[in-house]
Motif scaffolding. Structure first.
Motif, PDB file in Angstrom:
ATOM      1  N   ASP A  37      -6.219  40.929  -7.336  1.00  0.00           N
ATOM      2  CA  ASP A  37      -7.243  41.605  -6.350  1.00  0.00           C
ATOM      3  C   ASP A  37      -7.823  40.419  -5.546  1.00  0.00           C
ATOM      4  OD1 ASP A  37      -6.998  44.195  -6.966  1.00  0.00           O
ATOM      5  OD2 ASP A  37      -8.396  44.073  -8.513  1.00  0.00           O
ATOM      6  N   ALA A  38      -8.329  39.226  -6.202  1.00  0.00           N
ATOM      7  CA  ALA A  38      -8.942  37.863  -5.642  1.00  0.00           C
ATOM      8  C   ALA A  38      -7.948  37.452  -4.753  1.00  0.00           C
ATOM      9  CB  ALA A  38      -9.104  37.031  -6.669  1.00  0.00           C
ATOM     10  N   ASP A  70      -4.784  41.670 -13.300  1.00  0.00           N
ATOM     11  CA  ASP A  70      -5.253  42.629 -12.118  1.00  0.00           C
ATOM     12  C   ASP A  70      -6.570  42.119 -11.431  1.00  0.00           C
ATOM     13  OD1 ASP A  70      -3.424  44.685 -12.627  1.00  0.00           O
ATOM     14  OD2 ASP A  70      -4.586  45.751 -13.630  1.00  0.00           O
ATOM     15  N   GLU A  71      -7.203  41.331 -12.154  1.00  0.00           N
ATOM     16  CA  GLU A  71      -8.530  40.786 -11.388  1.00  0.00           C
ATOM     17  C   GLU A  71      -8.178  39.685 -10.366  1.00  0.00           C
ATOM     18  OE1 GLU A  71     -11.357  37.953 -13.496  1.00  0.00           O
ATOM     19  OE2 GLU A  71     -12.296  39.844 -13.743  1.00  0.00           O
ATOM     20  N   GLN A  72      -7.220  38.762 -11.054  1.00  0.00           N
ATOM     21  CA  GLN A  72      -6.600  37.722  -9.944  1.00  0.00           C
ATOM     22  C   GLN A  72      -5.809  38.203  -8.594  1.00  0.00           C
ATOM     23  OE1 GLN A  72      -7.675  34.816 -10.248  1.00  0.00           O
ATOM     24  NE2 GLN A  72      -9.005  35.673 -11.877  1.00  0.00           N
ATOM     25  N   ARG A 125       1.345  42.957  -7.172  1.00  0.00           N
ATOM     26  CA  ARG A 125       0.970  43.852  -8.364  1.00  0.00           C
ATOM     27  C   ARG A 125       2.149  44.982  -8.602  1.00  0.00           C
ATOM     28  NH1 ARG A 125      -3.956  45.276  -9.343  1.00  0.00           N
ATOM     29  NH2 ARG A 125      -4.723  44.887  -7.085  1.00  0.00           N
ATOM     30  N   LYS A 139      -8.080  31.035 -18.234  1.00  0.00           N
ATOM     31  CA  LYS A 139      -8.456  32.403 -18.809  1.00  0.00           C
ATOM     32  C   LYS A 139      -8.311  32.367 -20.293  1.00  0.00           C
ATOM     33  CE  LYS A 139      -9.586  33.404 -14.438  1.00  0.00           C
ATOM     34  NZ  LYS A 139     -11.016  33.385 -14.019  1.00  0.00           N
ATOM     35  N   GLU A 174      -6.069  43.064 -17.653  1.00  0.00           N
ATOM     36  CA  GLU A 174      -7.199  43.132 -16.855  1.00  0.00           C
ATOM     37  C   GLU A 174      -7.401  41.970 -16.050  1.00  0.00           C
ATOM     38  OE1 GLU A 174     -12.175  43.503 -17.571  1.00  0.00           O
ATOM     39  OE2 GLU A 174     -10.693  43.828 -19.197  1.00  0.00           O
ATOM     40  N   GLU A 175      -7.284  40.679 -16.618  1.00  0.00           N
ATOM     41  CA  GLU A 175      -7.580  39.519 -15.773  1.00  0.00           C
ATOM     42  C   GLU A 175      -6.341  39.398 -14.928  1.00  0.00           C
ATOM     43  OE1 GLU A 175      -9.535  36.617 -19.494  1.00  0.00           O
ATOM     44  OE2 GLU A 175      -7.478  36.498 -19.032  1.00  0.00           O
TER      45      GLU A 175
END
Length: 496
Positions: free
Chosen positions: A167-168, A163-165, A210, A100, A160-161
Motif C-alpha cells: 500500500d505504501a 500488505d502495508e508495504q 499484490r 519489520k 499484514e506487514e
C-alpha cells in the motif's frame, strides 16, 4: 616537563582587575595537563582496510578511522537485476520489510531498540544489491549488529506487514505518476535494457505486486540469495578483530553455498520512446518537456570506466536555475556552451550509471514547452562537439581534461571524509572485486587517463545504437528528429 595550570577564583565583583592573579595557560608548544600526547606524525599510520572470510564464505571488511561513531552495513548481492523476469518487485519488498517483525522482536520493538542505541538505520535495494546500513556509537556496535543480524536471519514476513508495504509503495508511485524529471533515468533504463529486470522500475509493476508476489515468493528469493559467499559485512571506525568476532557470533549461522547462481544476462538493446505529456502534467503551471540521450557504457570491472567518468565530468551540467547563477561558476560544457547560450533550456546534466558489467552514460535535459526539437538536436551536437574538439583542438581540450580530473578526484576524497561512505565504498568494492582499492589508487587511475582514451571511449559509445527518450507536447514530438537520424548522425562519426 608539564606546566601546571594555576586556577585562581577572582573575588566577587572583580573581573580580573589589579591585584588578581591570572590563570597561566600552557604555550602552544607545551603539552596540556591531562591530555595524552598525540605522538609524532612519524608514529601515526594511515587507516588500512582489513578483510577476513568466515567459514560460511561471508566476508568481513573494515577500516578503523579512530572515531567514536561507527558505520557499518551488510551488503547482499540481491538486487532487481537478479529477480525472476516474471516477479519484478521482490527486491523492493525485501528492502521495505528489512526492519519489520522477526521471530524474536516486533517491528515496534526494533524501532524502540534502535532509538535506545542512538542508531540511524536504513535499508536500500538497488539494481544489484540490498544494503542494511547502520550509523551508531562505537560502544553500541555489538547490540546494533545483533539487531541487523536478527532482521536478516529471522524475518517473519507476515501478511499484514507485506500488505502495508505494498500500500505504501502504491501511494508513493501514484504521487510520482507525472513527475517525469524523477523518472527520466528510469525511462532510459526501460529502453536501453528492454524487457529485462535491469530495465524495470517500480512505475512498471507497483499496481500488480499484490496479485503477482506472494509471501512464499519473498521467502524463496531471500533463501536463494542470502548465503555467505554473496554477502559482505563492511564497517568504518571499528576494530577489525572485534568486528570479525561479532560477525562470527551473529552471522556465522548464515548458510553457505558453493552452487553458483545463474544470473540473468544483461543485454543492451538501445531504442527510443517518444511519449506525449499527460493532460494533468500540461495543466500545471510552468510545465516542461524532456529529452534523454544515452549510450552503452561499461561495467565497473573495466578500465574504461575511468575515462567515461571523466567524459561525464567534462560534459557536466545541472539546472539552469540555482542560487548564484547557473552552475555557480562551473565551467562544464553543458553549462558554458549549451545552457548559458539557450535561455529556453531548463536543465542538462551528464550522468554515468555503471553496474558490475554493464551500464549507460546519458545526458538528461529539459526545456520550456515548444522547444523540444531544438533541445534534442542541441544535446546530440554537444556529444559530437566533444569528440571533434578532442581531435582538432588538443591544447584547449587539455585544460578541460585537467579540470575534470581535479573535480573527479576532489569528489572522491570529499566523499571519503564521511564514515558511512567509507563503509559503503568498502562493502561495494569487496562485493564486486573481492578487495578494496584506496582513494589514492583510484586517483592514480584517473590521472593516467589521456585525451586519446577519452576519444576512444566516445567513438566506442557511438558504435552502439543510442537510447533516446523524448517526452513533450504532441506538436513537439511531431517535429522531432527521428531515432534513425540520431543513430546515423553518430555512426557517421565512427566511419570517419
Amino acid at each position: 616537563m608539564q606546566t601546571p595550570l594555576v586556577n585562581v577564583k577572582p573575588p566577587k565583583g572583580n573581573l580580573g582587575g589589579a591585584g588578581v592573579k591570572q590563570a597561566r595557560f600552557p604555550r602552544l608548544d607545551e603539552p596540556w595537563p591531562g591530555v595524552p600526547d598525540a605522538g609524532s606524525e612519524a608514529e601515526l599510520s594511515a587507516p588500512v582496510t582489513h578483510i577476513t572470510t568466515l567459514g560460511n564464505g561471508l566476508k568481513v571488511a573494515s577500516e578503523d578511522t579512530y572515531s567514536q561513531l561507527a558505520a557499518f552495513g551488510l551488503y547482499v548481492k540481491c538486487g532487481t537485476i537478479r529477480e525472476p523476469v516474471h516477479k519484478p518487485g521482490l527486491t523492493l519488498l525485501l528492502e521495505r520489510l528489512a526492519f519489520k517483525s522477526t521471530t524474536t522482536r516486533t517491528s515496534a520493538h526494533i524501532v524502540q531498540l534502535s532509538e535506545n542505541l542512538g542508531c540511524s538505520m536504513l535499508s536500500v535495494g538497488d539494481k544489484e544489491n540490498i544494503v542494511y546500513s547502520i550509523l551508531t556509537l562505537r560502544d553500541n556496535l555489538p547490540a546494533a549488529l545483533e539487531m541487523v543480524a536478527d532482521a536478516v536471519l529471522n524475518p517473519v514476513f507476515n501478511e499484514e506487514e507485506i500488505d502495508e508495504q505494498i500500500d505504501a509503495i502504491a501511494a508513493e508511485q501514484e504521487s510520482l505518476l507525472n513527475n517525469y524529471e524523477f523518472y527520466m533515468i528510469h525511462y532510459l533504463h526501460k529502453v536501453a535494457f528492454a524487457n529485462q529486470p535491469l530495465g524495470k522500475s517500480p512505475m512498471d509493476y507497483w499496481n500488480t505486486m499484490r496479485d503477482n508476489i506472494s509471501r512464499e515468493d519473498i521467502i524463496e528469493y531471500k533463501r536463494k540469495h542470502y548465503v555467505g559467499n554473496r554477502i559482505v559485512l563492511a564497517g568504518a571506525s571499528v576494530s577489525h578483530s572485534d568486528f570479525v568476532n561479532l560477525a562470527e557470533k551473529y552471522l556465522g549461522s548464515l548458510p553457505s553455498s558453493t552452487k553458483p547462481i545463474v544470473e540473468n544476462p544483461v543485454i543492451y538493446t538501445g531504442g527510443y520512446l517518444y511519449e506525449p505529456l499527460s493532460t494533468e502534467a500540461m495543466n500545471k503551471e510552468n510545465f516542461k518537456e524532456y529529452f534523454g540521450l544515452a549510450f552503452k557504457s561499461c561495467g565497473w570491472i573495466e578500465d574504461d570506466s575511468y575515462p567515461l567518468a571523466i567524459v561525464s565530468k567534462i560534459l557536466g551540467g545541472g539546472s539552469s536555475f540555482s542560487a548564484g547563477g547557473p552552475g555557480k561558476g562551473m565551467f562544464s560544457r553543458l553549462y558554458v556552451g549549451f545552457m548559458n547560450q539557450n535561455s529556453h533550456i531548463e536543465s542538462a546534466e551528464a550522468v554515468l550509471t555503471n553496474y558490475e558489467d554493464n551500464g549507460i552514460i546519458s545526458v538528461l535535459s529539459s526545456c520550456q514547452p515548444g522547444n523540444l526539437p531544438e533541445l534534442a538536436e542541441g544535446v546530440c551536437v554537444q556529444w559530437m562537439q566533444l569528440a571533434y574538439d578532442i581531435m582538432n583542438r588538443p591544447y584547449e581540450f587539455e585544460s578541460e581534461l585537467t579540470r575534470a580530473k581535479n573535480l573527479l578526484k576532489s569528489t572522491i576524497f570529499t566523499n571519503l571524509e564521511q564514515r558511512s561512505i567509507i563503509a559503503d565504498d568498502i562493502g561495494r568494492q569487496v562485493l564486486v572485486y573481492g578487495k578494496r582499492q584506496s582513494g589514492e589508487w583510484v586517483c592514480n587511475k584517473v590521472d593516467s587517463v589521456t585525451a586519446e582514451d577519452c576519444l576512444r571511449v566516445l567513438l566506442r559509445l557511438f558504435q552502439h545504437p543510442p537510447t533516446v527518450v523524448a517526452i513533450g507536447k504532441q506538436s513537439s514530438l511531431k517535429s522531432m528528429i527521428t531515432f534513425e537520424q540520431i543513430r546515423n548522425y553518430f555512426m557517421r562519426a565512427v566511419q570517419r
